[in-house]
Design a protein around this motif. Sequence first.
Motif, PDB file in Angstrom:
ATOM      1  N   ARG A  90       0.815  -0.826  -0.048  1.00 41.91           N
ATOM      2  CA  ARG A  90       0.370   0.116  -0.281  1.00 41.91           C
ATOM      3  C   ARG A  90       1.235   1.424  -0.071  1.00 41.91           C
ATOM      4  O   ARG A  90       0.299   2.067  -0.104  1.00 41.91           O
ATOM      5  CB  ARG A  90      -1.180   0.092   1.731  1.00 41.91           C
ATOM      6  CG  ARG A  90      -1.774  -1.195   1.235  1.00 41.91           C
ATOM      7  CD  ARG A  90      -3.056  -0.578   2.350  1.00 41.91           C
ATOM      8  NE  ARG A  90      -4.106   0.923   2.343  1.00 41.91           N
ATOM      9  CZ  ARG A  90      -4.718   1.353   1.384  1.00 41.91           C
ATOM     10  NH1 ARG A  90      -5.083   0.206   1.060  1.00 41.91           N
ATOM     11  NH2 ARG A  90      -4.831   2.871   2.266  1.00 41.91           N
ATOM     12  N   ARG A  91       1.963   1.484   0.616  1.00 42.89           N
ATOM     13  CA  ARG A  91       2.901   2.422   0.243  1.00 42.89           C
ATOM     14  C   ARG A  91       4.026   2.152   0.205  1.00 42.89           C
ATOM     15  O   ARG A  91       5.140   3.425  -0.052  1.00 42.89           O
ATOM     16  CB  ARG A  91       3.317   2.655   1.726  1.00 42.89           C
ATOM     17  CG  ARG A  91       3.945   1.862   2.706  1.00 42.89           C
ATOM     18  CD  ARG A  91       4.819   2.044   4.034  1.00 42.89           C
ATOM     19  NE  ARG A  91       5.224   3.306   3.973  1.00 42.89           N
ATOM     20  CZ  ARG A  91       6.697   3.408   3.634  1.00 42.89           C
ATOM     21  NH1 ARG A  91       7.460   2.308   3.129  1.00 42.89           N
ATOM     22  NH2 ARG A  91       7.157   4.781   3.218  1.00 42.89           N
ATOM     23  N   THR A  92       3.524   1.144  -1.674  1.00 41.98           N
ATOM     24  CA  THR A  92       5.430   0.637  -2.499  1.00 41.98           C
ATOM     25  C   THR A  92       5.003   1.426  -3.458  1.00 41.98           C
ATOM     26  O   THR A  92       4.236   1.086  -4.224  1.00 41.98           O
ATOM     27  CB  THR A  92       5.692   0.144  -2.154  1.00 41.98           C
ATOM     28  OG1 THR A  92       5.785  -0.930  -0.718  1.00 41.98           O
ATOM     29  CG2 THR A  92       6.750  -0.687  -2.826  1.00 41.98           C
ATOM     30  N   PRO A  93       6.071   2.494  -4.346  1.00 43.89           N
ATOM     31  CA  PRO A  93       6.610   3.334  -3.264  1.00 43.89           C
ATOM     32  C   PRO A  93       5.947   4.417  -2.653  1.00 43.89           C
ATOM     33  O   PRO A  93       4.862   4.779  -3.266  1.00 43.89           O
ATOM     34  CB  PRO A  93       7.759   3.948  -4.070  1.00 43.89           C
ATOM     35  CG  PRO A  93       6.941   3.714  -5.772  1.00 43.89           C
ATOM     36  CD  PRO A  93       5.970   2.841  -5.796  1.00 43.89           C
ATOM     37  N   PRO A  94       6.915   4.968  -1.299  1.00 44.76           N
ATOM     38  CA  PRO A  94       6.258   6.143  -1.033  1.00 44.76           C
ATOM     39  C   PRO A  94       6.164   7.388  -1.826  1.00 44.76           C
ATOM     40  O   PRO A  94       6.715   8.305  -1.198  1.00 44.76           O
ATOM     41  CB  PRO A  94       6.475   5.822   0.794  1.00 44.76           C
ATOM     42  CG  PRO A  94       7.994   5.501   0.290  1.00 44.76           C
ATOM     43  CD  PRO A  94       7.839   4.512  -1.209  1.00 44.76           C
ATOM     44  N   VAL A  95       6.163   7.453  -3.576  1.00 38.87           N
ATOM     45  CA  VAL A  95       6.122   8.985  -3.536  1.00 38.87           C
ATOM     46  C   VAL A  95       5.586  10.113  -3.212  1.00 38.87           C
ATOM     47  O   VAL A  95       6.036  11.238  -2.353  1.00 38.87           O
ATOM     48  CB  VAL A  95       5.523   8.699  -5.607  1.00 38.87           C
ATOM     49  CG1 VAL A  95       6.252   7.406  -5.750  1.00 38.87           C
ATOM     50  CG2 VAL A  95       4.122   8.362  -5.693  1.00 38.87           C
ATOM     51  N   GLU A  96       4.134   9.916  -2.419  1.00 40.55           N
ATOM     52  CA  GLU A  96       3.645  10.884  -1.800  1.00 40.55           C
ATOM     53  C   GLU A  96       4.312  11.330  -0.214  1.00 40.55           C
ATOM     54  O   GLU A  96       4.121  12.885  -0.937  1.00 40.55           O
ATOM     55  CB  GLU A  96       1.713  11.070  -1.828  1.00 40.55           C
ATOM     56  CG  GLU A  96       1.250  10.883  -2.748  1.00 40.55           C
ATOM     57  CD  GLU A  96       1.462  12.814  -2.789  1.00 40.55           C
ATOM     58  OE1 GLU A  96       0.144  13.870  -2.240  1.00 40.55           O
ATOM     59  OE2 GLU A  96       2.355  13.094  -4.205  1.00 40.55           O
ATOM     60  N   LEU A  98      -0.329   7.231 -11.483  1.00 39.15           N
ATOM     61  CA  LEU A  98      -2.164   8.094 -10.937  1.00 39.15           C
ATOM     62  C   LEU A  98      -3.048   6.126 -10.484  1.00 39.15           C
ATOM     63  O   LEU A  98      -3.876   7.209 -10.000  1.00 39.15           O
ATOM     64  CB  LEU A  98      -2.674   8.693 -12.362  1.00 39.15           C
ATOM     65  CG  LEU A  98      -1.329   9.677 -12.487  1.00 39.15           C
ATOM     66  CD1 LEU A  98      -1.473  10.090 -13.825  1.00 39.15           C
ATOM     67  CD2 LEU A  98      -1.834  10.887 -11.623  1.00 39.15           C
ATOM     68  N   ASP A  99      -2.399   5.363 -11.172  1.00 43.45           N
ATOM     69  CA  ASP A  99      -3.790   4.339 -11.047  1.00 43.45           C
ATOM     70  C   ASP A  99      -2.611   3.399  -9.957  1.00 43.45           C
ATOM     71  O   ASP A  99      -3.615   1.868  -9.590  1.00 43.45           O
ATOM     72  CB  ASP A  99      -4.691   3.422 -11.925  1.00 43.45           C
ATOM     73  CG  ASP A  99      -3.429   2.712 -12.685  1.00 43.45           C
ATOM     74  OD1 ASP A  99      -2.372   2.521 -12.045  1.00 43.45           O
ATOM     75  OD2 ASP A  99      -4.508   2.436 -13.769  1.00 43.45           O
ATOM     76  N   SER A 100      -1.214   2.930  -9.514  1.00 48.20           N
ATOM     77  CA  SER A 100      -0.619   1.666  -9.118  1.00 48.20           C
ATOM     78  C   SER A 100      -0.660   0.591  -9.168  1.00 48.20           C
ATOM     79  O   SER A 100      -1.082  -0.402  -8.661  1.00 48.20           O
ATOM     80  CB  SER A 100      -1.223   2.275  -7.038  1.00 48.20           C
ATOM     81  OG  SER A 100      -2.065   1.634  -6.838  1.00 48.20           O
ATOM     82  N   MET A 138      -2.276  -1.710  -6.193  1.00 50.83           N
ATOM     83  CA  MET A 138      -1.330  -2.051  -4.664  1.00 50.83           C
ATOM     84  C   MET A 138      -1.364  -0.509  -4.168  1.00 50.83           C
ATOM     85  O   MET A 138      -1.694  -0.960  -2.976  1.00 50.83           O
ATOM     86  CB  MET A 138       0.374  -2.013  -5.440  1.00 50.83           C
ATOM     87  CG  MET A 138       0.697  -2.860  -6.085  1.00 50.83           C
ATOM     88  SD  MET A 138       2.065  -3.341  -6.855  1.00 50.83           S
ATOM     89  CE  MET A 138       3.136  -2.680  -5.303  1.00 50.83           C
ATOM     90  N   ARG A 139      -0.658   0.841  -4.682  1.00 56.00           N
ATOM     91  CA  ARG A 139      -0.326   1.837  -3.443  1.00 56.00           C
ATOM     92  C   ARG A 139      -2.184   2.116  -2.985  1.00 56.00           C
ATOM     93  O   ARG A 139      -2.735   2.078  -3.778  1.00 56.00           O
ATOM     94  CB  ARG A 139       0.087   3.027  -4.207  1.00 56.00           C
ATOM     95  CG  ARG A 139       1.694   2.734  -4.366  1.00 56.00           C
ATOM     96  CD  ARG A 139       2.227   4.314  -4.812  1.00 56.00           C
ATOM     97  NE  ARG A 139       2.722   4.035  -6.327  1.00 56.00           N
ATOM     98  CZ  ARG A 139       1.372   4.851  -7.214  1.00 56.00           C
ATOM     99  NH1 ARG A 139       1.399   5.839  -6.822  1.00 56.00           N
ATOM    100  NH2 ARG A 139       1.185   4.016  -7.929  1.00 56.00           N
ATOM    101  N   ILE A 158      -0.842   8.084  -4.212  1.00 53.96           N
ATOM    102  CA  ILE A 158      -0.459   8.328  -5.111  1.00 53.96           C
ATOM    103  C   ILE A 158      -1.092   9.892  -5.378  1.00 53.96           C
ATOM    104  O   ILE A 158      -1.758  10.853  -5.129  1.00 53.96           O
ATOM    105  CB  ILE A 158      -2.490   8.029  -5.994  1.00 53.96           C
ATOM    106  CG1 ILE A 158      -2.898   6.749  -5.464  1.00 53.96           C
ATOM    107  CG2 ILE A 158      -3.138   8.191  -7.104  1.00 53.96           C
ATOM    108  CD1 ILE A 158      -1.813   6.161  -6.407  1.00 53.96           C
ATOM    109  N   PRO A 159      -0.211  10.149  -6.261  1.00 57.94           N
ATOM    110  CA  PRO A 159       0.130  11.928  -6.651  1.00 57.94           C
ATOM    111  C   PRO A 159      -1.295  12.201  -7.420  1.00 57.94           C
ATOM    112  O   PRO A 159      -1.410  11.743  -8.157  1.00 57.94           O
ATOM    113  CB  PRO A 159       1.425  12.211  -7.364  1.00 57.94           C
ATOM    114  CG  PRO A 159       1.452  10.387  -7.704  1.00 57.94           C
ATOM    115  CD  PRO A 159       0.763   9.699  -6.996  1.00 57.94           C
TER     116      PRO A 159
END
Length: 486
Positions: A403-409, A440-442, A450-451, A456-457
Amino acid sequence: PDTVLLNGKVVTLDARSTTQEAIAVRDGRIIAVGTTADIRKLAGPATRVIDARGRTVIPGLIDSHLHAIRAALSFSTEVNWIGARSLEEALGRIRAASRTMKPGSWLIVAGGWNVQQFEENRRPTQAELTAVAPNNPVYVQLGYGWAMLNPLAHKTLGISSETDLPAGGRFERDASGTPTGAVTGAQNAIVSLFDRLPKPTFTEQVEGTKAFFRELNRLAITGAGDPGGNNLTSSDYEALFKVWRDKAMTVRVTYTLNGQTPGKEFDELRDLTGLLPMGFGDDMLRFNGLGERITVAMNNNNAPTQADKDAYYRILRWAAERGMSLTMHWGNDASVDHLLSIFERVNKEIPIAPLRWSIAHLNDASVDSLRRMKALGVGWTMQDAMYFGGEQFIKQAGADAARRTPPVETARKMGVVVGAGTDAHRVASYNPFTALQWLLDSKTVGGVAMRGPEEIPSRMDALRFYTLGSAWFSFRKRTADSRTAL
């Protein structure tokens, strides 16, 4: 202006994410942005006028981590499976190449694909490769762990038993113990196997470089940071330099150098850079320091010895003294303390923030690691590896970690500079819109999300990762300048 573009939806990426209608360009640089009416007034009798007819206009994209030099060398002589939606389509590309290339030519798929992209969700068999190209040696590589060769390829390379393979390589076998025709093994084994394949001529390398850059232009890429890497020797840069000297570059490229010989990396780097000061080059080609495999001992090593780290430190301190940028490949957060501790050790003696060092990959970066990177002024070149490898990551680490991979935000909000990219073309597609969609959609290539929404940016921030963020790593003297039109 030389050119005006009117009636568009111009994404400026300024601080307020302003959208305008038109732009004016002179000598390759944007001189004005505004309404269609205002920009139309600037046009002279010799100005080229482009009507965008409502289309969106974006800045040129920059891939912060693209193995462009290596990919370009063989682009005109390889078969490309990037974007193929079925194995049938992919095999059809080999069949088509067998009909257009010289009889007996090698047909090589060097990577950039994944089984999940195919409707059949499987790898090709040796029999299928033979059926579509019975008179050609065929080599198909998947990542850095598997390669399928047809019988003619085995014969041409003189491979009749496992003793003929590079160290660490072995034959893949089916349930009955019969070889399938594929070779498996660690990365070094597959790299060594690939190096046995015939190399394109210098003329083919030059033409491949031009063709690959035009392919990147087709996909809106106008800049690339090349991180060096495996089996990229000094002679492999000659085609790039030829295209640059001929003023035929259509992509801005920054390149890095890395040591190749275990234990000799420091000597090699000093020799290679002795007459190559940091930033040497021009607006189209520039030397950008060291990367991404600076020493063999530290490459993909989750448990380096103190001697390994001391040798690495000596090179990094030397590079810092000379104002060099660098980027380092690192796979996972559990062991990244080894790398960050060396960065911090150097930073106590020479501030590294002005040098714009970066860590590549590190998909599962923790908040603590990102905090340390922010404190050092170290950036993060982040790629869409989870687009191809997400399902495997979920199996290994679990859905919560995914859920946090990769933690872009998280990284963006902490102020860590993030540059987007692909790591193409061995392990991924070079298509930036694949990476942007994934941001955008992971969703993986197999459609698995996933994320979580917290990572999500926005569309604008995703685009900034691919433009302004990536420029921070790749174009040191142009970071604040977003007005270049190319």
